[in-house]
Design an enzyme around this catalytic site. Structure first.
Site, mmCIF file in Angstrom:
data_model
loop_
_atom_site.group_PDB
_atom_site.id
_atom_site.type_symbol
_atom_site.label_atom_id
_atom_site.label_comp_id
_atom_site.label_asym_id
_atom_site.label_seq_id
_atom_site.Cartn_x
_atom_site.Cartn_y
_atom_site.Cartn_z
ATOM 1 N N CYS A 1 -8.268 -28.447 -38.264
ATOM 2 C CA CYS A 1 -6.919 -28.980 -38.450
ATOM 3 C C CYS A 1 -5.945 -28.523 -37.380
ATOM 4 O O CYS A 1 -5.022 -29.260 -37.029
ATOM 5 C CB CYS A 1 -6.401 -28.613 -39.835
ATOM 6 N N CYS B 1 -9.212 -20.161 -44.526
ATOM 7 C CA CYS B 1 -7.935 -20.636 -45.043
ATOM 8 C C CYS B 1 -7.912 -20.582 -46.567
ATOM 9 O O CYS B 1 -6.918 -20.184 -47.176
ATOM 10 C CB CYS B 1 -7.667 -22.051 -44.554
ATOM 11 N N LEU C 1 2.325 -26.860 -47.735
ATOM 12 C CA LEU C 1 2.279 -25.668 -46.904
ATOM 13 C C LEU C 1 2.541 -26.030 -45.452
ATOM 14 O O LEU C 1 1.782 -26.806 -44.851
ATOM 15 C CB LEU C 1 0.922 -24.979 -47.028
ATOM 16 N N ALA D 1 -0.887 -27.712 -54.722
ATOM 17 C CA ALA D 1 -0.839 -27.678 -53.258
ATOM 18 C C ALA D 1 -1.071 -29.102 -52.759
ATOM 19 O O ALA D 1 -2.161 -29.647 -52.920
ATOM 20 C CB ALA D 1 -1.899 -26.728 -52.715
ATOM 21 N N MET D 2 -0.068 -29.704 -52.146
ATOM 22 C CA MET D 2 -0.123 -31.106 -51.744
ATOM 23 C C MET D 2 -0.125 -31.199 -50.225
ATOM 24 O O MET D 2 0.889 -30.957 -49.564
ATOM 25 C CB MET D 2 1.041 -31.884 -52.360
ATOM 26 N N GLY E 1 -0.617 -33.838 -48.401
ATOM 27 C CA GLY E 1 -0.206 -35.133 -47.876
ATOM 28 C C GLY E 1 -1.339 -36.130 -47.867
ATOM 29 O O GLY E 1 -1.173 -37.275 -47.438
ATOM 30 N N GLY E 2 -2.505 -35.703 -48.381
ATOM 31 C CA GLY E 2 -3.668 -36.572 -48.461
ATOM 32 C C GLY E 2 -3.866 -37.129 -49.854
ATOM 33 O O GLY E 2 -3.177 -36.747 -50.803
ATOM 34 N N VAL E 3 -4.856 -38.008 -49.980
ATOM 35 C CA VAL E 3 -5.087 -38.677 -51.253
ATOM 36 C C VAL E 3 -5.662 -37.734 -52.311
ATOM 37 O O VAL E 3 -5.317 -37.821 -53.492
ATOM 38 C CB VAL E 3 -6.008 -39.907 -51.055
ATOM 39 N N ASP E 4 -6.528 -36.822 -51.912
ATOM 40 C CA ASP E 4 -7.194 -35.956 -52.892
ATOM 41 C C ASP E 4 -6.208 -35.038 -53.608
ATOM 42 O O ASP E 4 -6.228 -34.904 -54.837
ATOM 43 C CB ASP E 4 -8.282 -35.125 -52.209
ATOM 44 N N SER E 5 -5.337 -34.382 -52.845
ATOM 45 C CA SER E 5 -4.383 -33.463 -53.468
ATOM 46 C C SER E 5 -3.351 -34.217 -54.295
ATOM 47 O O SER E 5 -2.848 -33.709 -55.305
ATOM 48 C CB SER E 5 -3.700 -32.591 -52.415
#
Length: 371
Positions: free
Chosen positions: A193, A101, A32, A6-7, A9-13
């Site tokens: 969010c 979520c 998502l 699950a990406m 768009g952040g650095v962690d994922s």
């Protein structure tokens, strides 16, 4: 294994997906789409699921050389997270949408689709550790997200992977830079969010409308009027619409919310102290309900609000007797139970807070170690 990353768009994922590739898994990235009307750009560190985020996730997948897709979960997100959030506030509760979520979208709807398509697990960038089915706090205490993952069942945890939980955030950013990931210095998301403005009261007001009520003191004297209990949370000090502090000069806090009458009661900091927490919808991460009372550490907010306690399963819920009082405990929040051990705090289970007691118990029973 064949895993779905699950990406966001952040650095962690992005780093989580990269580590899954390094581990030899067959990785497919998915972003998502949770908003029916995504904005073109984020507002700094606020908001998510924007077109910018989807683009960042796609570029990270390209760098990693993995297939990438965008899956539309906007309807499910609206129903299971946003509508739930609004209904809870209208009922005088204080929900945590990130927790919902995780429970309803990422590790239920998404995981179910992933399994149906032949994937073995879902990889996310959450800061938590999962070892042999045991959920633990992350190494980076400041970024730990085990609290919002404590609603996951043993089955959901069995198909989850959290590759970044063993690494402090600064090292994750450095690793992203070394891998050539453009999101290495992207700001972390903050606040809720789906409320990029950060104005929760305005968002709820637009959804719920005006439901007038009164702000009263401990004696029931009306101090002010308000437009709806959705504008208040237990422990709130600012934005109460009061003309000034109490007669003794001390600040006043929201201590009770009655959604039926629209009454918001305020009192002193001492009035916020809670010694017993009752919760519904108990979830035990091991899959087995503990027998008898257990020693633990209870946490009632995503960041902070912890105290040693004794917890016990009661029917489908649980009761937590605190050895030290906690403040600002609200219905709708989660109470998460931890067991400290040599490997780091282990998540025992969680429940949705349904009530509190301010009086200290005459005695707190001794307890066994959670099994």
């Amino acid at each position: 294994m064949r895993v779905l990353a699950a990406m966001s768009g952040g650095v962690d994922s992005a780093v989580a997906a990269a580590r899954a590739v390094d581990a030899g898994h067959e990785v497919v990235g998915v972003h998502l789409a949770l908003s029916a009307t995504p904005g073109t750009l984020r507002t700094g560190s606020r908001g998510c699921c924007s077109k910018e985020d989807a683009g960042d996730a796609r570029r990270a997948a390209d760098v990693l050389g993995i297939p990438f897709y965008v899956w539309d979960f906007a309807d499910r997100f609206t129903e299971d997270v946003i509508d739930d959030f609004v209904a809870a506030y209208a009922a005088g509760e204080t929900p945590n949408p990130c927790l919902r979520c995780n429970e309803k979208i990422k590790f239920s709807a998404l995981a179910d689709r992933a399994v149906a398509l032949g994937f073995d697990a879902v990889v996310t960038g959450h800061y938590a550790r999962l070892e042999d089915g045991v959920l633990r706090r992350a190494v980076d205490a400041d970024k730990d997200q085990s609290y919002v993952l404590a609603v996951l069942t043993a089955q959901q945890l069995s198909r989850a992977m959290f590759p970044v939980g063993d690494t402090p955030k600064p090292q994750i950013r450095a690793e992203a830079a070394e891998r050539g990931l453009a999101v290495a210095n992207k700001p972390d998301s903050h606040d809720i969010c789906f409320i990029p403005s950060g104005d929760t009261r305005a968002f709820l007001g637009a959804k719920i409308g005006i439901r007038p009520g009164a702000v009263v003191d401990a004696d029931g004297q009306v101090l002010a009027n308000h437009e709806g209990v959705h504008g208040f949370t237990i422990g709130q000090r600012k934005g109460l619409g009061l003309p000034g502090p109490a007669a003794d000069g001390k600040p006043r806090y929201v201590t009770e919310i009655d959604p039926d009458s629209g009454t918001v009661r305020v009192g002193s900091a001492e009035d916020l102290q809670v010694w017993t927490v009752q919760a519904d919808r108990a979830i035990w991460t091991s899959g087995a309900t503990p027998k008898g009372p257990i020693e633990c550490v209870a946490q009632v907010r995503a960041h902070g609000g912890t105290a040693p306690a004794v917890a016990e399963a009661v029917g489908e819920g649980l009761i937590v007797r605190l050895r030290e009082p906690l403040t600002g405990v609200a219905r709708g929040q989660a109470v998460v139970l931890y067991r400290p051990d040599a490997l780091g705090d282990q998540v025992i289970g969680s429940g949705t807070i349904s009530g509190t007691l301010r009086a200290a118990s005459e005695s707190v029973p001794s307890a066994s170690t959670a099994q």
